[in-house]
Design a protein around this motif. Structure first.
Motif, short mmCIF file in Angstrom:
data_model
loop_
_atom_site.label_atom_id
_atom_site.label_comp_id
_atom_site.label_asym_id
_atom_site.label_seq_id
_atom_site.Cartn_x
_atom_site.Cartn_y
_atom_site.Cartn_z
N VAL A 42 -2.03 -11.65 3.35
CA VAL A 42 -0.96 -12.49 3.89
C VAL A 42 -0.32 -13.35 2.82
CG1 VAL A 42 -0.49 -14.37 5.51
CG2 VAL A 42 -2.02 -12.53 6.18
N SER A 43 -1.11 -13.89 1.88
CA SER A 43 -0.61 -14.95 1.00
C SER A 43 -0.11 -14.50 -0.37
CB SER A 43 -1.71 -15.99 0.79
OG SER A 43 -2.79 -15.42 0.06
N GLU A 44 -0.47 -13.33 -0.85
CA GLU A 44 -0.06 -12.92 -2.21
C GLU A 44 1.45 -12.70 -2.27
OE1 GLU A 44 -1.80 -12.51 -5.27
OE2 GLU A 44 -3.25 -13.70 -4.15
N PRO A 45 2.05 -12.82 -3.46
CA PRO A 45 3.50 -12.65 -3.60
C PRO A 45 4.01 -11.35 -2.99
CG PRO A 45 2.53 -13.38 -5.67
CD PRO A 45 1.40 -13.08 -4.74
N LEU A 79 -2.84 -4.00 -4.93
CA LEU A 79 -2.87 -3.29 -3.65
C LEU A 79 -3.90 -4.02 -2.80
CD1 LEU A 79 -1.84 -0.92 -1.94
CD2 LEU A 79 -3.81 0.40 -2.80
N ILE A 80 -3.45 -4.53 -1.65
CA ILE A 80 -4.31 -5.39 -0.84
C ILE A 80 -4.51 -4.79 0.54
CG2 ILE A 80 -4.67 -7.73 0.02
CD1 ILE A 80 -2.56 -8.63 -2.08
N ASP A 81 -5.76 -4.67 0.94
CA ASP A 81 -6.13 -4.18 2.27
C ASP A 81 -6.35 -5.38 3.19
OD1 ASP A 81 -7.36 -1.91 4.06
OD2 ASP A 81 -8.83 -3.54 4.09
N ASN A 94 -4.55 -0.96 7.04
CA ASN A 94 -3.24 -1.48 6.64
C ASN A 94 -3.34 -2.08 5.25
OD1 ASN A 94 -1.97 -0.83 9.11
ND2 ASN A 94 -2.86 -2.64 10.05
N LEU A 95 -2.41 -1.68 4.38
CA LEU A 95 -2.36 -2.17 3.01
C LEU A 95 -0.93 -2.55 2.66
CD1 LEU A 95 -4.24 0.76 2.86
CD2 LEU A 95 -4.93 -0.54 0.89
N ARG A 96 -0.80 -3.34 1.61
CA ARG A 96 0.52 -3.61 1.05
C ARG A 96 0.41 -3.76 -0.45
NH1 ARG A 96 2.39 -8.72 -0.41
NH2 ARG A 96 1.02 -10.45 0.12
N LEU A 97 1.48 -3.38 -1.13
CA LEU A 97 1.56 -3.55 -2.57
C LEU A 97 2.21 -4.90 -2.82
CD1 LEU A 97 1.10 -2.26 -5.34
CD2 LEU A 97 3.38 -1.27 -5.18
N SER A 98 1.46 -5.80 -3.44
CA SER A 98 1.95 -7.13 -3.77
C SER A 98 2.54 -7.10 -5.17
CB SER A 98 0.80 -8.14 -3.70
OG SER A 98 1.18 -9.36 -4.29
N LEU A 99 3.76 -7.63 -5.29
CA LEU A 99 4.42 -7.72 -6.58
C LEU A 99 4.82 -9.16 -6.85
CD1 LEU A 99 5.88 -6.61 -9.14
CD2 LEU A 99 7.87 -6.22 -7.66
N LYS A 100 4.37 -9.67 -7.98
CA LYS A 100 4.86 -10.96 -8.47
C LYS A 100 5.81 -10.63 -9.61
CE LYS A 100 3.54 -15.41 -10.41
NZ LYS A 100 2.43 -16.23 -10.93
N ASN A 101 7.10 -10.88 -9.40
CA ASN A 101 8.14 -10.50 -10.34
C ASN A 101 9.03 -11.71 -10.61
OD1 ASN A 101 10.26 -9.42 -11.78
ND2 ASN A 101 10.89 -7.97 -10.20
#
Length: 142
Positions: A42-45, A79-81, A94-101
């Motif tokens: 939930v919290s990562e960029p 990559l966060i599950d 459910n996963l999402r790719l977190s990007l801090k850019n």
């Protein structure tokens, strides 16, 4: 058999045993580990990115993606599950790719990165991975 020959045979067999080319168990070739953490999910960029392809090779999920930037060298990816297992057939995660850019350039940079997904296994021999950023799914069979 003398001791030197015995030691030589042990060394040779040890080398042969360590050089197995079994792609299904090769996790050393993955770039990063998958994070399994509901809070980080939930919290990562969540900077804007476009996922163009997903591919599983052994226990590595390869993701091709792109985003605006200067070079992509400063990007931080995870990559966060979500830690949630959906009880369907097959089960789903459910996963999402977190990007801090933080790059402020208008170029569109594409990259490929792989993640070790060994920790995503559930009971049975397969799990469907829902990748939030891509609105796509990929079946992980093991």
């Amino acid at each position: 058999m003398n001791t030197k020959k015995l030691i030589g045979l042990i060394v040779i067999f040890g080398i042969l045993a360590c050089n197995s080319d079994d792609d299904n168990n090769n996790t050393d070739s993955c770039d990063q580990l998958t994070v399994i953490n509901s809070k980080q999910y939930v919290s990562e960029p969540n900077h804007n990115l476009t996922i163009s392809s997903l591919k599983i090779n052994g226990n590595c999920l390869k993701i091709s993606f792109g985003s605006s930037g200067c070079s992509g060298d400063t990007w931080e990816l995870k990559l966060i599950d979500s830690e949630e297992i959906l009880e369907t057939n097959p089960p789903q995660r459910n996963l999402r790719l977190s990007l801090k850019n933080e790059e402020l350039c208008n170029a569109f940079i594409t990259k490929e990165i792989s993640f070790n997904i060994l920790g995503l296994k559930v009971d049975g021999n397969k799990v469907l991975l829902n990748i939030k950023n891509s609105d796509d799914q990929i079946l992980y069979e093991y």
